[in-house]
Design a protein around this motif. Sequence first.
Motif, PDB file in Angstrom:
ATOM      1  N   ALA A 291       0.828  -1.207   0.000  1.00 25.61           N
ATOM      2  CA  ALA A 291       0.000   0.000   0.000  1.00 25.61           C
ATOM      3  C   ALA A 291       0.859   1.251   0.000  1.00 25.61           C
ATOM      4  CB  ALA A 291      -0.920  -0.012   1.215  1.00 25.61           C
ATOM      5  N   MET A 292       1.939   1.227   0.765  1.00 27.90           N
ATOM      6  CA  MET A 292       2.838   2.383   0.790  1.00 27.90           C
ATOM      7  C   MET A 292       3.516   2.570  -0.558  1.00 27.90           C
ATOM      8  SD  MET A 292       4.234   1.515   4.614  1.00 27.90           S
ATOM      9  CE  MET A 292       5.456   2.799   4.859  1.00 27.90           C
ATOM     10  N   LEU A 293       3.927   1.465  -1.201  1.00 23.15           N
ATOM     11  CA  LEU A 293       4.534   1.562  -2.530  1.00 23.15           C
ATOM     12  C   LEU A 293       3.526   2.039  -3.570  1.00 23.15           C
ATOM     13  CD1 LEU A 293       6.693  -1.693  -2.497  1.00 23.15           C
ATOM     14  CD2 LEU A 293       7.549   0.654  -2.469  1.00 23.15           C
ATOM     15  N   ALA A 294       2.249   1.792  -3.314  1.00 21.62           N
ATOM     16  CA  ALA A 294       1.188   2.289  -4.196  1.00 21.62           C
ATOM     17  C   ALA A 294       0.824   3.733  -3.888  1.00 21.62           C
ATOM     18  CB  ALA A 294      -0.049   1.404  -4.069  1.00 21.62           C
ATOM     19  N   GLU A 295       1.481   4.319  -2.900  1.00 22.38           N
ATOM     20  CA  GLU A 295       1.248   5.689  -2.436  1.00 22.38           C
ATOM     21  C   GLU A 295      -0.196   5.876  -1.977  1.00 22.38           C
ATOM     22  OE1 GLU A 295       2.641  10.269  -3.520  1.00 22.38           O
ATOM     23  OE2 GLU A 295       2.866   8.679  -5.017  1.00 22.38           O
TER      24      GLU A 295
END
Length: 379
Positions: A291-295
């Motif tokens: 989720a963080m990598l997907a911003e």
Amino acid sequence: MIVAHPSPDLYGSDLQLLASIEGFRDAGWAVTVTLPRTGPLVAHLLARGADVRITEFPVLSKSLLAPRRLPGLVVATVRALWTIRRDVVASGAAAVWVNTLTEPVWVLAARLARRQVVCHVHEAEEAQPWPVRALLAAPLLLAHRVVVNSAAARRALTQVLPALARRTELVYNGMEGPPDPLPAARRRPGQPFRIALVGRLSPRKGTDVALEAVALLRAGGADAVLDLFGDVFPGYEWFEDQLRRRADEADLRGAVRFHGYVNPVWVPLGEAHAVVVPSRAEPFGNVAVEAMLAERPVVASAVQGLTEIVTDGTGLLAPVDDAPALAGRLRELYDDPDRAAALAAAGLASARDRFGAGRYREQIAQVLGRTAARRQATR
């Protein structure tokens, strides 16, 4: 080398295995992966240059550890032990990588075959009774090296067997981000607040807590909907039925969608305005990193490995099993889009820096290289 893995599925530890295989192959290792049955993971392993063998062997589960099932587990282990030892010797492998705690027969067989053994622990069983935890961890005393994916996993082991501390090494999971940048997470006027939950439908993952949190959000006037991406373990169909009945009640009707298993996750994450990870236990939490990598802004349970991923300013934490608190955190994102965007941007930077796939592949290959070198030095 031989890698023993307990599942042919495509969930957290299964997908992380693929990254491990890439690291081993990058370092020049020929890799054979042994699975207890065939499944969707096989094609992905073959695509990464690994050989795959299907060999029946016992895989630990909570049900098998019940007193009435233990005799059968012992018999199955003894039956598999000598076959696995013979196969390890015949393979000429320098090392055996046992992927998860649930395959103690492989640790013992590899030692009997006089091979170096690494066990990669993806579990952090802190809720089980001490005797059960000690029983699960005891085979690791035979491993030459133990790799854990979080400080929480290391703590769970060393609390019951302090002697494991000397041979345990922390390597955080690593993963690639989406192949292309995803659209911004901001809601358009009139658009519902889309919350995504990616993972098994299970009590452990707190899916029921997410439903209650969304019901509370909606009761407070928020136009919030929940998208569930995942299915159930065999035997847990009752939990999905329970979730569906709850989702069909008046306060949630039409606001919860069951999509089933989805891979890759980037399309569903790209449609979300926030991602929730309400696990009751979580040794690491790949979904939070994805989720963080997907911003996307993340709201996660303040439990185990999730507290090592979602830190101050990179996301929001809520107490475990607390739907009102989870709803309150989600409401903060709903009411303050600027803050949500800032958290998402900070989360992206943190995930790239701390949980990158390149760093993971390099570290995991180094562990294997050091372990195999020990065997060469003692021959």
